[in-house]
Design an enzyme around this catalytic site. Structure first.
Site, PDB file in Angstrom:
ATOM      1  N   HIS A 188       2.146   1.335  -0.977  1.00  0.00           N
ATOM      2  CA  HIS A 188       0.905   2.865  -0.390  1.00  0.00           C
ATOM      3  C   HIS A 188       1.642   1.570   1.225  1.00  0.00           C
ATOM      4  O   HIS A 188       1.769   1.057   1.884  1.00  0.00           O
ATOM      5  CB  HIS A 188      -0.332   1.625  -0.082  1.00  0.00           C
ATOM      6  N   GLU A 191      -0.548   0.908   4.419  1.00  0.00           N
ATOM      7  CA  GLU A 191      -0.586  -0.886   4.358  1.00  0.00           C
ATOM      8  C   GLU A 191       0.146  -2.043   5.055  1.00  0.00           C
ATOM      9  O   GLU A 191       1.023  -2.481   3.962  1.00  0.00           O
ATOM     10  CB  GLU A 191      -1.050  -1.730   2.912  1.00  0.00           C
ATOM     11  N   ARG A 247      -0.704   7.476   1.896  1.00  0.00           N
ATOM     12  CA  ARG A 247      -0.583   6.258   1.126  1.00  0.00           C
ATOM     13  C   ARG A 247       0.269   6.456  -0.518  1.00  0.00           C
ATOM     14  O   ARG A 247       0.986   5.535  -0.237  1.00  0.00           O
ATOM     15  CB  ARG A 247      -2.119   6.644   0.911  1.00  0.00           C
ATOM     16  N   HIS A 319      -1.152  -5.570  -1.212  1.00  0.00           N
ATOM     17  CA  HIS A 319      -1.394  -5.100  -1.115  1.00  0.00           C
ATOM     18  C   HIS A 319      -2.231  -4.903   0.118  1.00  0.00           C
ATOM     19  O   HIS A 319      -3.003  -6.242   0.783  1.00  0.00           O
ATOM     20  CB  HIS A 319      -2.512  -3.993  -1.980  1.00  0.00           C
ATOM     21  N   GLU A 396      -4.950  -8.183  -2.449  1.00  0.00           N
ATOM     22  CA  GLU A 396      -5.545  -7.243  -1.791  1.00  0.00           C
ATOM     23  C   GLU A 396      -6.025  -8.729  -0.217  1.00  0.00           C
ATOM     24  O   GLU A 396      -6.607  -8.931  -0.067  1.00  0.00           O
ATOM     25  CB  GLU A 396      -7.054  -6.966  -1.976  1.00  0.00           C
TER      26      GLU A 396
HETATM   27 ZN   LIG Z   1      -3.268  -0.692  -1.278  1.00  0.00          ZN
END
Ligand SMILES: [Zn+2]
Length: 435
Positions: A188, A191, A247, A319, A396
């Site tokens: 992404h 990020e 993104r 991410h 994440e």
């Molecule tokens: Zn992501």
């Protein structure tokens, strides 16, 4: 000093001060990120409807999750702020302003980067700052040159727009019994902490191995490590040049005129179900088919080809943001968890404990769809179900909703430190319990 030499020095010093000219051209004056905090299940239900109704008009940085105490972070353009605030008040939602001036934060961060010069050698590479794509690509080449005894590099593919997606492999004392770890960053685009963190980890592994750190020596004698620092290279370049909050990939969807596919809805495992949009303009657009994106086709076939030589046992797709370790399944919250799930969660918990021990930042591990939300065609499901990596996760990173995607540079190193600790703990856990 001869005149010729004097000119040469002057020329070199001029070359060395070529500074960035980056600054995204899309501007978002007056836009805000609102954080809505659900108080009960009914609030969560309302927020799910809210997301369905507004997903094409607003950018949900963090949609409604299964965690009651987690906020829903929504980026609202100036023209809609009054309307959305009224809607939230009418429905008695608790909310606050998470970022009062998104453009202000973007401007401040780019201003800080503006005077910088490009690193001319690997020794100059500063892990505490964000780097534009050509520097990440150069980092890959330099890692392989400067550490050629244990690092090799390879071209995964050329991207849709013709950029080279490159990656490294760290391998000491090759032998047949070794298994491998696969880390990929930057799927992404916005990020930014993701590529920064995986590069930090790569550098620490190499540095600590070479200084004889016994933990790292043991880990690298058992594991080869593949690191793809930036997977969505076009999207990443676009966040530097044009739209900081981009993104998706940058491929054109000709039927709709919208650009980009959500590469993390494009994996060829349980593709096209819930939590992925069939609408090309959506931020979670799944693509026309699984692997419609050239980058995704290349990365999956490269990883699959590696498994013919050596098992990939740990797979992490990095991410931000939310501080979560997301194990399979992503595609469905009601489907039975795989028999491997208890092992996956125990190993993740070893990582969570290691993360917490460094800076007391709390991460939470769990099955993806059950703690976050459903997402079909996602990396952790493919890593497990498609690639066969038993320990497959989406990670994440920081934070939990202060800066979100605009995580300041002063958090890169602390984030890297806690996730390097997590990497070592995870590798050791699997080595000791299930190798
Ligand atoms: Zn992501």
């Amino acid at each position: 000093m001869s005149m010729m030499r004097c000119y040469l020095v002057l020329f070199l010093s001029l070359a060395a001060v070529t500074a960035y000219t980056f600054s995204p051209s899309e501007r978002h004056y007056g836009s805000q990120v609102l954080r809505i905090t659900p108080q009960n299940e009914a609030d969560l239900e309302w927020l799910r409807d809210f997301e369905r109704n507004y997903e094409n008009a607003l950018d949900f940085w963090q949609g409604p999750t299964r965690l009651l105490n987690r906020g829903v972070d929504v980026w609202v353009p100036k023209s809609m702020i009054r309307q959305i605030r009224e809607l939230l008040l009418e429905n008695e939602m608790q909310f606050n302003v998470m970022i009062p001036d998104v453009q202000g934060v973007i401007d401040e961060q780019f201003t800080k980067m503006a005077g910088r010069t490009r690193p001319s050698t690997l020794a100059d590479f500063d892990y505490s700052v964000y780097h534009p794509y050509d520097e990440i690509r150069q980092w890959v080449l330099d890692m392989a040159t400067d550490h050629r005894d244990i690092v090799s590099e390879f071209l995964v593919t050329e991207s849709y727009e013709g950029r080279e997606m490159r990656a490294i492999k760290i391998s000491v004392k090759p032998n047949a019994a070794k298994k491998s770890i696969w880390f990929e960053g930057g799927i992404h685009a916005r990020e930014w902490i993701s590529p920064a963190t995986v590069m930090y980890i790569a550098n620490q592994l190499v540095t600590d191995y070479k200084s004889g750190d016994q933990r790292v020596v043991k880990i690298l004698e058992s594991w080869d490590v593949f690191i793809v620092p930036s997977l969505n290279v076009d999207g990443y370049a676009y966040t530097w040049a044009t739209e900081r909050m981009w993104r998706k990939t940058r491929s054109l969807n000709p039927d709709f005129g919208c650009v980009g596919t959500d590469a993390n809805r494009n994996w060829p495992y349980k593709w096209g179900g819930d939590g992925a949009s069939p609408w090309a303009c959506s931020n979670t657009y799944r693509g026309e088919t699984a692997l419609s994106e050239v980058e995704m086709k290349a990365i999956t076939s490269y990883a699959l080809a590696r498994t013919k030589e050596q098992e990939i046992r740990i797979f992490i797709d990095w991410h931000s943001y939310a501080q979560l370790w997301l194990a399979p399944w992503s595609y469905d919250d009601a489907v039975e968890l795989p028999p491997e799930s208890p092992d996956q969660l125990k190993a993740a918990q070893a990582g969570v404990d290691a993360q917490f021990a460094v800076h007391a930042f709390e991460y939470i591990a769990g099955p993806s769809a059950r703690i976050l939300y459903e997402a079909s065609g996602a990396s952790n499901d493919w890593g497990f179900g498609g690639l066969g990596a038993k320990y497959s996760y989406v990670m994440e990173l920081r934070d939990t909703g202060e800066y979100g995607f605009l995580l300041p540079e002063d958090q890169i190193i602390p984030c890297g430190e806690e996730n390097y600790a997590a990497t070592l703990a995870l590798a050791e856990y699997v080595l000791d319990n299930d190798f």
